[in-house]
Design a protein around this motif. Structure first.
Motif, PDB file in Angstrom:
ATOM      1  N   VAL A 135       0.839  -1.212   0.000  1.00 16.91           N
ATOM      2  CA  VAL A 135       0.000   0.000   0.000  1.00 16.91           C
ATOM      3  C   VAL A 135       0.870   1.257   0.000  1.00 16.91           C
ATOM      4  O   VAL A 135       0.628   2.200  -0.762  1.00 16.91           O
ATOM      5  CB  VAL A 135      -0.954  -0.007   1.227  1.00 16.91           C
ATOM      6  CG1 VAL A 135      -1.615   1.351   1.407  1.00 16.91           C
ATOM      7  CG2 VAL A 135      -2.011  -1.083   1.061  1.00 16.91           C
ATOM      8  N   VAL A 136       1.906   1.263   0.845  1.00 20.63           N
ATOM      9  CA  VAL A 136       2.751   2.466   0.947  1.00 20.63           C
ATOM     10  C   VAL A 136       3.485   2.725  -0.369  1.00 20.63           C
ATOM     11  O   VAL A 136       3.543   3.860  -0.854  1.00 20.63           O
ATOM     12  CB  VAL A 136       3.748   2.327   2.126  1.00 20.63           C
ATOM     13  CG1 VAL A 136       4.785   3.435   2.083  1.00 20.63           C
ATOM     14  CG2 VAL A 136       3.002   2.365   3.445  1.00 20.63           C
ATOM     15  N   LEU A 137       4.026   1.659  -0.965  1.00 19.89           N
ATOM     16  CA  LEU A 137       4.791   1.862  -2.204  1.00 19.89           C
ATOM     17  C   LEU A 137       3.884   2.300  -3.357  1.00 19.89           C
ATOM     18  O   LEU A 137       4.218   3.225  -4.096  1.00 19.89           O
ATOM     19  CB  LEU A 137       5.533   0.576  -2.590  1.00 19.89           C
ATOM     20  CG  LEU A 137       6.734   0.216  -1.706  1.00 19.89           C
ATOM     21  CD1 LEU A 137       7.269  -1.164  -2.080  1.00 19.89           C
ATOM     22  CD2 LEU A 137       7.837   1.257  -1.825  1.00 19.89           C
ATOM     23  N   CYS A 138       2.737   1.631  -3.494  1.00 24.36           N
ATOM     24  CA  CYS A 138       1.881   1.912  -4.659  1.00 24.36           C
ATOM     25  C   CYS A 138       1.033   3.171  -4.454  1.00 24.36           C
ATOM     26  O   CYS A 138       0.943   3.998  -5.358  1.00 24.36           O
ATOM     27  CB  CYS A 138       0.969   0.725  -4.956  1.00 24.36           C
ATOM     28  SG  CYS A 138       1.882  -0.720  -5.498  1.00 24.36           S
ATOM     29  N   CYS A 139       0.403   3.293  -3.278  1.00 22.41           N
ATOM     30  CA  CYS A 139      -0.562   4.383  -3.097  1.00 22.41           C
ATOM     31  C   CYS A 139       0.105   5.652  -2.573  1.00 22.41           C
ATOM     32  O   CYS A 139      -0.320   6.749  -2.898  1.00 22.41           O
ATOM     33  CB  CYS A 139      -1.675   3.960  -2.149  1.00 22.41           C
ATOM     34  SG  CYS A 139      -2.452   2.423  -2.643  1.00 22.41           S
ATOM     35  N   GLN A 140       1.128   5.499  -1.733  1.00 23.20           N
ATOM     36  CA  GLN A 140       1.753   6.693  -1.155  1.00 23.20           C
ATOM     37  C   GLN A 140       2.893   7.203  -2.026  1.00 23.20           C
ATOM     38  O   GLN A 140       3.028   8.394  -2.252  1.00 23.20           O
ATOM     39  CB  GLN A 140       2.268   6.388   0.253  1.00 23.20           C
ATOM     40  CG  GLN A 140       2.731   7.624   0.979  1.00 23.20           C
ATOM     41  CD  GLN A 140       2.865   7.395   2.473  1.00 23.20           C
ATOM     42  OE1 GLN A 140       2.669   6.304   2.975  1.00 23.20           O
ATOM     43  NE2 GLN A 140       3.198   8.434   3.188  1.00 23.20           N
ATOM     44  N   ASN A 141       3.720   6.272  -2.511  1.00 23.99           N
ATOM     45  CA  ASN A 141       4.879   6.701  -3.307  1.00 23.99           C
ATOM     46  C   ASN A 141       4.602   6.695  -4.811  1.00 23.99           C
ATOM     47  O   ASN A 141       5.460   7.114  -5.580  1.00 23.99           O
ATOM     48  CB  ASN A 141       6.083   5.815  -3.006  1.00 23.99           C
ATOM     49  CG  ASN A 141       6.644   6.077  -1.623  1.00 23.99           C
ATOM     50  OD1 ASN A 141       7.325   7.065  -1.388  1.00 23.99           O
ATOM     51  ND2 ASN A 141       6.318   5.206  -0.692  1.00 23.99           N
ATOM     52  N   GLY A 142       3.434   6.214  -5.199  1.00 23.93           N
ATOM     53  CA  GLY A 142       3.045   6.263  -6.610  1.00 23.93           C
ATOM     54  C   GLY A 142       3.827   5.330  -7.518  1.00 23.93           C
ATOM     55  O   GLY A 142       3.924   5.567  -8.714  1.00 23.93           O
ATOM     56  N   LEU A 143       4.387   4.249  -6.958  1.00 25.82           N
ATOM     57  CA  LEU A 143       5.104   3.292  -7.806  1.00 25.82           C
ATOM     58  C   LEU A 143       4.104   2.409  -8.540  1.00 25.82           C
ATOM     59  O   LEU A 143       2.980   2.198  -8.061  1.00 25.82           O
ATOM     60  CB  LEU A 143       6.028   2.417  -6.941  1.00 25.82           C
ATOM     61  CG  LEU A 143       7.447   2.921  -6.738  1.00 25.82           C
ATOM     62  CD1 LEU A 143       7.480   4.241  -5.991  1.00 25.82           C
ATOM     63  CD2 LEU A 143       8.273   1.895  -5.975  1.00 25.82           C
ATOM     64  N   SER A 144       4.529   1.900  -9.686  1.00 24.58           N
ATOM     65  CA  SER A 144       3.652   0.986 -10.422  1.00 24.58           C
ATOM     66  C   SER A 144       3.633  -0.362  -9.704  1.00 24.58           C
ATOM     67  O   SER A 144       4.522  -0.666  -8.897  1.00 24.58           O
ATOM     68  CB  SER A 144       4.166   0.802 -11.845  1.00 24.58           C
ATOM     69  OG  SER A 144       5.388   0.087 -11.822  1.00 24.58           O
ATOM     70  N   HIS A 145       2.612  -1.159 -10.022  1.00 21.97           N
ATOM     71  CA  HIS A 145       2.538  -2.498  -9.419  1.00 21.97           C
ATOM     72  C   HIS A 145       3.773  -3.316  -9.773  1.00 21.97           C
ATOM     73  O   HIS A 145       4.285  -4.071  -8.950  1.00 21.97           O
ATOM     74  CB  HIS A 145       1.274  -3.211  -9.905  1.00 21.97           C
ATOM     75  CG  HIS A 145       0.022  -2.689  -9.257  1.00 21.97           C
ATOM     76  ND1 HIS A 145      -1.228  -2.864  -9.795  1.00 21.97           N
ATOM     77  CD2 HIS A 145      -0.167  -1.988  -8.110  1.00 21.97           C
ATOM     78  CE1 HIS A 145      -2.136  -2.307  -9.008  1.00 21.97           C
ATOM     79  NE2 HIS A 145      -1.516  -1.758  -7.980  1.00 21.97           N
ATOM     80  N   GLU A 146       4.250  -3.156 -10.997  1.00 25.15           N
ATOM     81  CA  GLU A 146       5.426  -3.927 -11.435  1.00 25.15           C
ATOM     82  C   GLU A 146       6.653  -3.547 -10.606  1.00 25.15           C
ATOM     83  O   GLU A 146       7.413  -4.415 -10.178  1.00 25.15           O
ATOM     84  CB  GLU A 146       5.714  -3.692 -12.927  1.00 25.15           C
ATOM     85  CG  GLU A 146       4.725  -4.351 -13.884  1.00 25.15           C
ATOM     86  CD  GLU A 146       3.402  -3.585 -13.990  1.00 25.15           C
ATOM     87  OE1 GLU A 146       3.311  -2.445 -13.480  1.00 25.15           O
ATOM     88  OE2 GLU A 146       2.447  -4.142 -14.566  1.00 25.15           O
ATOM     89  N   GLU A 147       6.826  -2.235 -10.408  1.00 28.31           N
ATOM     90  CA  GLU A 147       7.987  -1.785  -9.619  1.00 28.31           C
ATOM     91  C   GLU A 147       7.893  -2.296  -8.182  1.00 28.31           C
ATOM     92  O   GLU A 147       8.886  -2.776  -7.614  1.00 28.31           O
ATOM     93  CB  GLU A 147       8.055  -0.251  -9.606  1.00 28.31           C
ATOM     94  CG  GLU A 147       8.569   0.358 -10.889  1.00 28.31           C
ATOM     95  CD  GLU A 147       8.548   1.880 -10.836  1.00 28.31           C
ATOM     96  OE1 GLU A 147       9.565   2.503 -11.165  1.00 28.31           O
ATOM     97  OE2 GLU A 147       7.498   2.456 -10.477  1.00 28.31           O
ATOM     98  N   ALA A 148       6.691  -2.199  -7.601  1.00 27.62           N
ATOM     99  CA  ALA A 148       6.521  -2.641  -6.208  1.00 27.62           C
ATOM    100  C   ALA A 148       6.749  -4.147  -6.086  1.00 27.62           C
ATOM    101  O   ALA A 148       7.369  -4.608  -5.122  1.00 27.62           O
ATOM    102  CB  ALA A 148       5.124  -2.270  -5.716  1.00 27.62           C
ATOM    103  N   ALA A 149       6.266  -4.902  -7.076  1.00 24.03           N
ATOM    104  CA  ALA A 149       6.477  -6.365  -7.037  1.00 24.03           C
ATOM    105  C   ALA A 149       7.967  -6.685  -7.109  1.00 24.03           C
ATOM    106  O   ALA A 149       8.457  -7.594  -6.434  1.00 24.03           O
ATOM    107  CB  ALA A 149       5.728  -7.025  -8.194  1.00 24.03           C
ATOM    108  N   GLN A 150       8.690  -5.905  -7.905  1.00 26.98           N
ATOM    109  CA  GLN A 150      10.144  -6.105  -8.014  1.00 26.98           C
ATOM    110  C   GLN A 150      10.823  -5.798  -6.674  1.00 26.98           C
ATOM    111  O   GLN A 150      11.676  -6.550  -6.205  1.00 26.98           O
ATOM    112  CB  GLN A 150      10.678  -5.180  -9.112  1.00 26.98           C
ATOM    113  CG  GLN A 150      12.142  -5.409  -9.445  1.00 26.98           C
ATOM    114  CD  GLN A 150      12.670  -4.309 -10.365  1.00 26.98           C
ATOM    115  OE1 GLN A 150      11.903  -3.639 -11.053  1.00 26.98           O
ATOM    116  NE2 GLN A 150      13.971  -4.124 -10.363  1.00 26.98           N
TER     117      GLN A 150
END
Lengths: 176, 106
Positions: A135-150
């Protein structure tokens, strides 16, 4: 004249330039520390220790950075591994698995404005570490799902599930 | 109209405030150790592989290798097989060394 991250990385690799690395730290310290504060449930001292370890590891392993992802993505990956290592030492991961659904999670909030923000901070602490990180990476930092999964080293589907489940728990906690 | 997801996303983004450095960068830079020299490991490995290859070319019985046919393989005659085992082992070690030297490690 401002240098790009790639310029600074090249200077560090070629000349072991402390100033160039210092500039990289200055640019990226805020998101990395904020991420670790979230992950450590608001323990800013532990978060700063982990952030310092993150940058020291980045310094030592910079030659392995291939430039296929953003430098910040690579740093978040190191930071998450540092957090996981520390959590494993404190056996937090095992404990939080046992407390998968804390009782407060179902309780209504009814707060508004700044209370809602405070509640969100508290509600985030109730998520397990994988959901919180997603949640923090995708929703707060605006990273893509692919980046967060990596960064979190998990399959894309698992990451999406963690984001959805995390947001669902936040919604329930905040009565939205 | 905002959905609950929009509200949560907006609140999270709103809380993504900049954290002041407050000496953090200086502390990190001050504690930087000497960086591992990235070139050292591949250089050592490639040097070893090169020396190993020269020795292998010099010492191994490349010209006198006995012919390998299925009947010899079936007989498991050590007199015939040993030179081949030696050649294959040394070649495999050298190839592994070269690959390890050139691969990037995370």
């Amino acid at each position: 004249m401002s240098f790009t991250d790639a310029d600074l990385i090249a200077r560090v690799l070629l000349h072991e330039d402390h100033n160039a690395f210092g500039e990289l730290v200055r640019r990226h310290q805020s998101p990395v520390r904020a991420f670790l504060v979230r992950m450590t449930r608001g323990d800013s001292h532990l978060a700063d220790d982990l952030a310092q370890e993150t940058f020291l590891k980045a310094w030592q392993k910079l030659y392995t950075f291939r430039g296929t992802s953003r430098f910040s993505t690579w740093l978040f990956g190191i930071a998450f591994n540092e957090f996981r290592g520390a959590a494993r030492q404190r056996k937090e991961l095992a404990l939080e698995d046992m407390a998968e659904s804390p009782p407060e999670l179902a309780g209504p909030s009814g707060a508004a404005g700044s209370n809602l923000r405070l509640d969100l901070t508290e509600a985030l602490k109730l998520l397990n570490s994988n959901e919180r990180a997603a949640v923090v990476l995708c929703c707060q930092n605006g990273l893509s799902h692919e980046e967060a999964a990596q960064i979190l080293d998990c399959p894309l589907g698992t990451l999406k599930t963690n984001v959805l489940r995390g947001k669902e728990k936040l919604k329930r906690r905040l009565s939205l | 109209m905002n959905t609950p997801e929009d509200t949560i996303d907006a609140l999270l983004r709103e809380q993504n405030a900049y954290i002041d450095d407050n000496g953090f960068t200086a502390r990190v830079v001050k504690s930087l150790p000497r960086r591992r020299r990235a070139w050292l490991r591949p250089t050592l490995l490639l040097g070893t592989v090169t020396i190993g290859s020269l020795l292998a070319v010099w010492w191994l019985p490349w010209g006198n290798l006995p012919p390998l046919d299925p009947s010899v393989l079936r007989s498991m005659d050590s007199q015939v097989l040993m030179p081949w085992v030696l050649v294959i082992s040394v070649t495999a070690s050298l190839v592994w060394g070269a690959i390890s030297a050139l691969e990037r490690r995370d």
